[in-house]
Design a protein around this motif. Structure first.
Motif, mmCIF file in Angstrom:
data_model
loop_
_atom_site.group_PDB
_atom_site.id
_atom_site.type_symbol
_atom_site.label_atom_id
_atom_site.label_comp_id
_atom_site.label_asym_id
_atom_site.label_seq_id
_atom_site.Cartn_x
_atom_site.Cartn_y
_atom_site.Cartn_z
ATOM 1 N N ASP A 110 9.355 91.550 6.300
ATOM 2 C CA ASP A 110 9.476 90.570 5.271
ATOM 3 C C ASP A 110 10.009 91.185 4.026
ATOM 4 O OD1 ASP A 110 8.333 88.738 6.900
ATOM 5 O OD2 ASP A 110 6.247 88.829 6.150
ATOM 6 N N PHE A 111 9.494 92.512 3.759
ATOM 7 C CA PHE A 111 9.789 92.910 2.420
ATOM 8 C C PHE A 111 11.144 93.487 2.532
ATOM 9 C CE2 PHE A 111 10.921 97.205 0.313
ATOM 10 C CZ PHE A 111 10.923 96.594 -0.997
ATOM 11 N N GLU A 112 11.904 93.899 3.622
ATOM 12 C CA GLU A 112 13.149 94.202 4.030
ATOM 13 C C GLU A 112 14.229 92.940 3.809
ATOM 14 O OE1 GLU A 112 14.780 96.808 6.803
ATOM 15 O OE2 GLU A 112 12.890 98.410 6.304
ATOM 16 N N LYS A 113 13.650 91.807 4.425
ATOM 17 C CA LYS A 113 14.196 90.660 4.233
ATOM 18 C C LYS A 113 14.735 90.339 2.984
ATOM 19 C CE LYS A 113 13.227 88.813 8.982
ATOM 20 N NZ LYS A 113 12.546 87.563 9.511
ATOM 21 N N SER A 114 13.544 90.335 2.049
ATOM 22 C CA SER A 114 13.615 89.760 0.672
ATOM 23 C C SER A 114 14.424 90.632 -0.003
ATOM 24 C CB SER A 114 12.114 89.894 0.200
ATOM 25 O OG SER A 114 11.363 90.980 0.246
ATOM 26 N N TRP A 115 14.274 91.881 0.254
ATOM 27 C CA TRP A 115 14.926 93.175 -0.268
ATOM 28 C C TRP A 115 16.730 92.953 -0.234
ATOM 29 C CZ3 TRP A 115 14.423 96.548 -4.307
ATOM 30 C CH2 TRP A 115 15.565 97.512 -4.416
ATOM 31 N N SER A 116 16.967 92.707 1.092
ATOM 32 C CA SER A 116 18.325 92.471 1.569
ATOM 33 C C SER A 116 18.768 90.986 0.771
ATOM 34 C CB SER A 116 18.428 92.322 3.140
ATOM 35 O OG SER A 116 17.752 91.256 3.618
ATOM 36 N N GLU A 117 18.002 90.006 0.596
ATOM 37 C CA GLU A 117 18.378 88.959 0.008
ATOM 38 C C GLU A 117 18.587 88.990 -1.573
ATOM 39 O OE1 GLU A 117 15.482 85.800 0.863
ATOM 40 O OE2 GLU A 117 16.113 85.720 3.067
ATOM 41 N N ALA A 118 17.853 89.962 -1.862
ATOM 42 C CA ALA A 118 17.735 90.369 -3.471
ATOM 43 C C ALA A 118 18.971 91.172 -4.071
ATOM 44 C CB ALA A 118 16.431 90.952 -3.962
ATOM 45 N N THR A 119 19.347 91.994 -2.965
ATOM 46 C CA THR A 119 20.590 92.794 -3.083
ATOM 47 C C THR A 119 21.771 92.221 -2.767
ATOM 48 O OG1 THR A 119 19.835 94.055 -1.400
ATOM 49 C CG2 THR A 119 19.008 94.989 -3.359
ATOM 50 N N ALA A 120 21.674 91.115 -2.252
ATOM 51 C CA ALA A 120 22.967 90.735 -1.618
ATOM 52 C C ALA A 120 23.971 90.470 -2.785
ATOM 53 C CB ALA A 120 22.777 89.380 -0.620
#
Length: 164
Positions: free
Chosen positions: A83-93
């Motif tokens: 979940d953190f990796e998904k939110s991190w990738s969405e935030a840094t996209a």
């Protein structure tokens, strides 16, 4: 075990005295005592083995519960990490790498290679040789090889009978 009163024991002793005879009675009593001791030890061994097996079963149950709890924790940590990796990738996209260019200008933060080892070029023997003799004598640094027997003779206490 068996509930025997004093009167019953006296009756058994009298019958044994009549049947066996007074000369063989002590030996028979010793044999009976030894057999009773063996029986008591056997019962104690069986009890300890049963309690040990019960403890082993309890430990197995506890181990199973701990391993299942560990699996649950591992699964929750993995789900949290994904979940953190998904939110991190969405935030840094939305970032196109413009912020990373400021880091690449600095060599120490941009390079990921570890520093190269450089030998300090120190020689321990030269350092020991450079120590002054008076300092070695005062601190007790060994400058010459001495056998064990010579060292014992050197530090042997003086005898008390010798005149001072």
């Amino acid at each position: 075990m068996i509930d025997l009163g004093i009167s019953k024991l006296a009756l058994i002793g009298a019958v044994a005295l009549i049947v066996i005879g007074p000369e063989k009675l002590p030996r028979v009593a010793r044999t009976v005592g030894a057999l009773l001791g063996k029986a008591q030890r056997y019962v104690a061994d069986v009890k300890s083995e049963v309690s040990r097996s019960m403890e082993l079963e309890e430990l197995k149950k506890m181990k199973d519960s701990v391993t299942s709890a560990a699996r649950d924790v591992e699964q929750s940590v993995q789900s949290g990490a994904t979940d953190f990796e998904k939110s991190w990738s969405e935030a840094t996209a939305g970032l196109d790498g413009s912020s990373s260019s400021s880091y690449s200008s600095n060599d120490t933060l941009g390079s990921l290679e570890p520093p190269v080892y450089k030998h300090p070029k120190k020689n321990w023997r030269l350092k020991q040789k450079a120590m002054p003799q008076w300092y070695k004598a005062r601190t007790g640094v060994r400058t010459r090889t001495q056998s064990g027997a010579a060292r014992v003779a050197r530090f042997r206490p003086r005898s008390s009978s010798a005149p001072r």
